[in-house]
Motif scaffolding. Structure first.
Motif, short mmCIF file in Angstrom:
data_model
loop_
_atom_site.label_atom_id
_atom_site.label_comp_id
_atom_site.label_asym_id
_atom_site.label_seq_id
_atom_site.Cartn_x
_atom_site.Cartn_y
_atom_site.Cartn_z
N THR A 199 -3.07 -6.13 -6.08
CA THR A 199 -4.14 -5.53 -5.29
C THR A 199 -5.47 -5.69 -6.00
O THR A 199 -5.63 -5.30 -7.15
CB THR A 199 -3.87 -4.04 -5.04
N SER A 211 -4.64 1.79 0.90
CA SER A 211 -3.63 1.96 1.94
C SER A 211 -3.99 3.10 2.88
O SER A 211 -3.94 2.97 4.11
CB SER A 211 -2.25 2.23 1.31
N LYS A 215 4.14 7.07 -6.56
CA LYS A 215 4.24 6.12 -5.45
C LYS A 215 4.18 6.80 -4.08
O LYS A 215 4.60 6.22 -3.08
CB LYS A 215 5.52 5.26 -5.51
N ALA A 266 6.07 4.93 -0.68
CA ALA A 266 6.99 3.79 -0.71
C ALA A 266 8.35 4.18 -0.16
O ALA A 266 8.95 5.15 -0.61
CB ALA A 266 7.13 3.30 -2.15
N ASN A 274 8.87 -6.57 4.20
CA ASN A 274 8.33 -6.95 2.90
C ASN A 274 8.46 -8.45 2.66
O ASN A 274 7.60 -9.07 2.03
CB ASN A 274 9.05 -6.19 1.79
N ARG A 279 3.04 -4.88 3.73
CA ARG A 279 3.24 -3.67 2.94
C ARG A 279 3.68 -2.57 3.89
O ARG A 279 3.09 -2.39 4.96
CB ARG A 279 1.94 -3.28 2.24
N GLN A 339 -2.03 -7.18 4.21
CA GLN A 339 -2.96 -7.32 3.10
C GLN A 339 -3.82 -8.56 3.30
O GLN A 339 -3.36 -9.57 3.84
CB GLN A 339 -2.19 -7.40 1.78
N SER A 363 2.97 -5.58 -10.22
CA SER A 363 2.44 -4.74 -9.14
C SER A 363 3.29 -3.49 -8.97
O SER A 363 4.49 -3.50 -9.24
CB SER A 363 2.40 -5.54 -7.84
N ASP A 378 3.73 -2.32 -6.02
CA ASP A 378 4.28 -2.43 -4.67
C ASP A 378 5.72 -2.94 -4.70
O ASP A 378 6.24 -3.35 -5.73
CB ASP A 378 3.41 -3.38 -3.83
N ASN A 379 6.32 -2.96 -3.52
CA ASN A 379 7.68 -3.46 -3.39
C ASN A 379 7.77 -4.90 -3.88
O ASN A 379 6.93 -5.73 -3.56
CB ASN A 379 8.10 -3.38 -1.92
N SER A 416 7.83 -7.71 -1.20
CA SER A 416 6.52 -7.88 -0.57
C SER A 416 5.57 -8.62 -1.49
O SER A 416 4.84 -9.53 -1.07
CB SER A 416 5.95 -6.51 -0.21
#
Length: 804
Positions: free
Chosen positions: A323, A363, A390, A410, A429, A434, A464, A488, A490-491, A494
């Motif tokens: 990100t 987000s 998260k 998440a 993902n 996201r 994104q 990251s 994030d997942n 993804s």
């Protein structure tokens, strides 16, 4: 003044304001203008200067008052006393070089100071019932400062308001776990906010603040702590120790053994000492760094520590936060997929969640834009998003009077492993989308196990925005042998999909960081094998950087959020985005003020230019040092006069080193930076210097046996000078490779300049150079040709025997 600064406190406050206003709690309006003026008059101001560079006095002092300028200055004064002035030319060269160094560094300072103003953080304070963003130096004692995620605490203070305010004090205490701050508790300057919001009252400003006391001894702008400069300092230390016994030996030999007049003996001693000093090497290194700062400044790169230019050029692993680095900061809601409940009702819940957080992350900002609040929901309690958790959440009194608690975060954190709804999440993902889960909690928001037994309500699908310049930048790193790794929160699937769209090698096999081993060596092996890592916590990012460093990797870390601060601080080079949090900009060595990831190749290329070119010119300078030491030793052993006067070596140094080195040091250079600077330079400089010194001395000995009479010494000196020049110019020709038109022109111009000196009568007289006859000059040329052949063979052998 910003839009936010024009807004009244009652309309927009720090974290927790909606709940506080609803409860009827008062909001502290801050100091009045009169109270601020009173404190300014008393000197109760945060007057710690923000320094992006050394002061003018420090720059002048650093360039003038050096060890070698002192030595050269003393020798110059000696020559002025004994004369003639031609033998003191080296003194004027030092003056010119020092002036160039000062001018270039002042230009760099001007560039840095301008960029520092652009990148300087502006804290938010309350004054006269309104909030405003002011310079750090304008904060006064008792000011009320607001805090939000990513904000750095710039002065010491006492918490006034707190809405789940979490402060990271790891940069001060070393403890990585965030500390929850409540009203009445202390906050220290140098810490930063990782979650929540609030406000505090300044209790210590200026040099009384904790961080200011720690930083008093340090300055951002520095020319030390780099392999390049450390190596040069090491070389200069050895040269200094060699000069002292050499000077004593030369003066005693010429006075006592040879019986030369005192002034002649002194001139010959100075001639033997001056060329040993690679004084221009330090200058060119400083100039190369300074010009690098100026060039990067034009591309809106703020270099907060000069060695960062060199450091990033040595990097072989760059860790990227997705990100803000691979993707742009903003996101767009692609859709809402309901799992349980009415979609219109869930849209209202999302709008209420967005309104509950006055400082939303990217987000939540996308959710706010897609689902605006309708004002019918009253926030009772909020839990801001945290990179470690998260998820975020809030408790509401709904329009129907019903109380409810909702979480947004998440899916793989809020749902138990194996939940069937994660299958759909994984599919989304895999498309690079996201996904956030909106779930209703069955426990209170402050319950440590609030995520247990949640009731999933909807999936919020976010798209994104990829940076258009990211593919080219990743391709550049791949071509340059720099491995890029995405870390990251994030997942993982993804993140892998996003990285795959950008062409990152290895993106098709993402790793969930929660499954990484805790042991450092095992973790390092996993990290070296992988390219994309998801669900990485802030502490894990730090551990992953340390694991790579333990494997002897030079690691750069890029990021823009508070979750990147620890890793940025520990990485060899930290690179922050200008739009990122204040905390990341504070700990990074390089700040990309235009937020362009595409600027990184420019920084790498600039560093490689500096390192590669300084390595080239260092070989030139140290070749001169080696042949000067050898000649002094041989002269002492043979008990004969030193073959050169200072003016001869000034001429040779100018044409074969000084002028060419200046152009070569600033030329483009894409060679990959390699370690062991001293070893790499000396492996060529030592044999080159020995060959050049031996060739010059052989010509000198032959000339002494060929020429006779009282005027023999000038003829002998001229022949030896011719051999040394031709040999040194061949060293320059080797170092100038690979050839371009301007490099060839540079070498030829230096040769032509020497021919002009030999052919011009008044220059012959000025430099005491006159070739007598034809036999000895051609012998001098033949010896130089033989030396050139030996140089070629030696350089090729060294390159094979001791590869870089």
């Amino acid at each position: 003044m910003t839009e936010r600064a024009r807004t009244d406190v009652e309309q927009s406050g720090p974290g927790g304001e909606p709940a506080r206003r609803a409860a009827g709690e008062p909001v502290n309006p801050g100091l009045t203008a009169a109270e601020v003026a009173e404190r300014v008059a008393r000197g109760e101001v945060n007057d710690v200067p923000v320094r992006s560079s050394r002061s003018v006095a420090e720059i002048v002092r650093a360039n003038v008052f050096t060890r070698f300028n002192a030595i050269i200055g003393v020798l110059f004064v000696i020559i002025l006393v004994v004369g003639p002035i031609q033998d003191g030319l080296f003194g004027f060269v030092i003056v010119a070089n020092t002036g160039i160094g000062i001018v270039q560094e002042l230009r760099a300072k001007k560039t840095l100071d301008k960029l520092a103003v652009i990148g300087e953080a502006r804290p938010t304070v309350r004054r006269d019932g309104a909030i405003d963003e002011i310079p750090t130096s304008a904060v006064v004692l008792d000011d009320v400062l607001e805090l939000g995620p990513g904000d750095k605490v710039i002065v010491d203070g006492e918490v006034l308001e707190s809405d789940s305010l979490e402060i990271d004090e790891s940069l001060l205490t070393g403890e990585a776990d965030p500390v929850v701050k409540k009203p009445g508790e202390q906050v220290m300057s140098g810490s930063f906010v990782v979650a929540g919001g609030g406000a505090f009252t300044a209790t210590k400003v200026g040099r009384q603040a904790y961080a200011a006391q720690l930083a008093e001894e340090a300055s951002r702008f520095t020319l030390v702590h780099s392999e390049l400069r450390t190596g040069i300092s090491q070389i200069l230390k050895y040269v200094t120790w060699m000069m002292i016994p050499t000077a004593i030996g030369l003066i005693l030999s010429h006075l006592l053994t040879l019986g030369l007049p005192g002034d002649e003996a002194i001139r010959r001693m100075v001639a033997g000492i001056v060329p040993m000093i690679p004084e221009g090497l330090v200058l060119l290194t400083s100039v190369a760094f300074a010009i690098g700062v100026i060039r990067l400044g034009h591309k809106k790169c703020l270099v907060q520590e000069l060695p960062a230019i060199e450091g990033l050029a040595r990097v072989d692993v760059v860790c990227l936060d997705k990100t803000g680095t691979l993707t742009e900061g903003g996101m767009d809601v692609q859709g809402l997929r309901t799992l349980d409940g009415d979609e219109d009702y869930l849209r209202q819940v999302l709008g209420a969640l967005g309104e509950s957080d006055p400082r939303p992350n990217a987000s939540l900002q996308a959710v706010i834009e897609a689902y605006p609040a309708d004002g019918g929901w009253r926030c009772v309690q909020s839990l801001p998003f945290s990179s470690a958790r998260k998820y975020s959440g809030a408790s509401f009194n709904g329009p129907d009077g019903e109380s409810s608690t909702w979480l947004l975060g998440a899916p793989d954190v809020l749902l138990p492993a194996g939940d069937q709804r994660l299958t759909e999440t994984d599919a989304l993902n895999a498309q690079g989308l996201r996904v956030l889960l909106l779930a209703r909690a069955t426990r209170e928001l402050d319950d440590p196990e609030v995520t247990r037994d949640v009731r999933p309500a909807a999936l919020v699908v976010l798209e994104q925005r990829l940076r258009p310049d990211a593919p080219d930048t990743l391709r550049y790193f791949e071509e340059q042998g720099v491995r890029a790794k995405v870390l990251s929160g994030d997942n993982a699937v993804s993140v892998g999909a996003v990285a795959g769209k950008l062409g990152l090698p290895g993106a098709d096999d993402p790793v969930d960081a929660r499954a990484l081993p805790g042991e450092r060596d095992a973790m390092a092996a996993e990290i070296e094998a992988g390219a994309v890592f998801g669900r990485v916590t802030p502490q894990q990012k730090r551990d992953m950087v340390a694991a790579l460093q333990a494997r002897r990797h030079t690691v750069a870390m890029t990021g823009d959020g508070v979750n990147d601060v620890l890793a940025l601080k520990d990485a060899d080079i930290g690179v922050a985005m200008g739009s990122g949090s204040e905390a990341t900009r504070a700990v990074a060595q390089i700040v990309l003020l235009n937020n362009s990831f595409a600027a990184l190749p420019s920084v790498v290329a600039e560093g490689r230019r500096v390192i590669g070119n300084i390595t080239r010119v260092a070989t030139l300078f140290l070749t001169k040092t080696v042949y000067s030491v050898l000649l002094a030793i041989l002269v002492a052993c043979w008990q004969i006069p030193y073959p050169y006067l200072p003016r001869h070596l000034t001429l040779l140094s100018t044409l074969t080193i000084g002028v060419p080195a200046f152009f070569l040091a600033l030329a483009p250079n894409k060679e990959r930076a390699r370690p062991h600077f001293v070893r790499r330079v000396m492996r060529y400089a030592i044999p080159s210097g020995l060959i050049a010194g031996a060739a010059a001395f052989a010509t000198y000995l032959l000339a002494r046996s060929y020429y006779t009479g009282p005027d023999a010494l000038p003829a002998e000196t001229s022949a030896a000078t011719l051999t040394l020049f031709l040999t040194a110019i061949w060293v320059l020709a080797i170092i100038a490779r690979p050839y371009t038109w301007w490099r060839i022109a540079l070498v030829l111009a230096m040769g032509l300049a020497f021919l002009i000196v030999l052919a011009t009568p008044w220059l012959q007289t000025f430099f005491a150079l006159r070739l007598v006859g034809t036999t000895m000059p051609w012998v001098a040329v033949a010896i130089a040709v033989l030396a050139a052949v030996l140089l070629e063979l030696t350089w090729r052998w060294v390159g094979r025997r001791f590869p870089a």
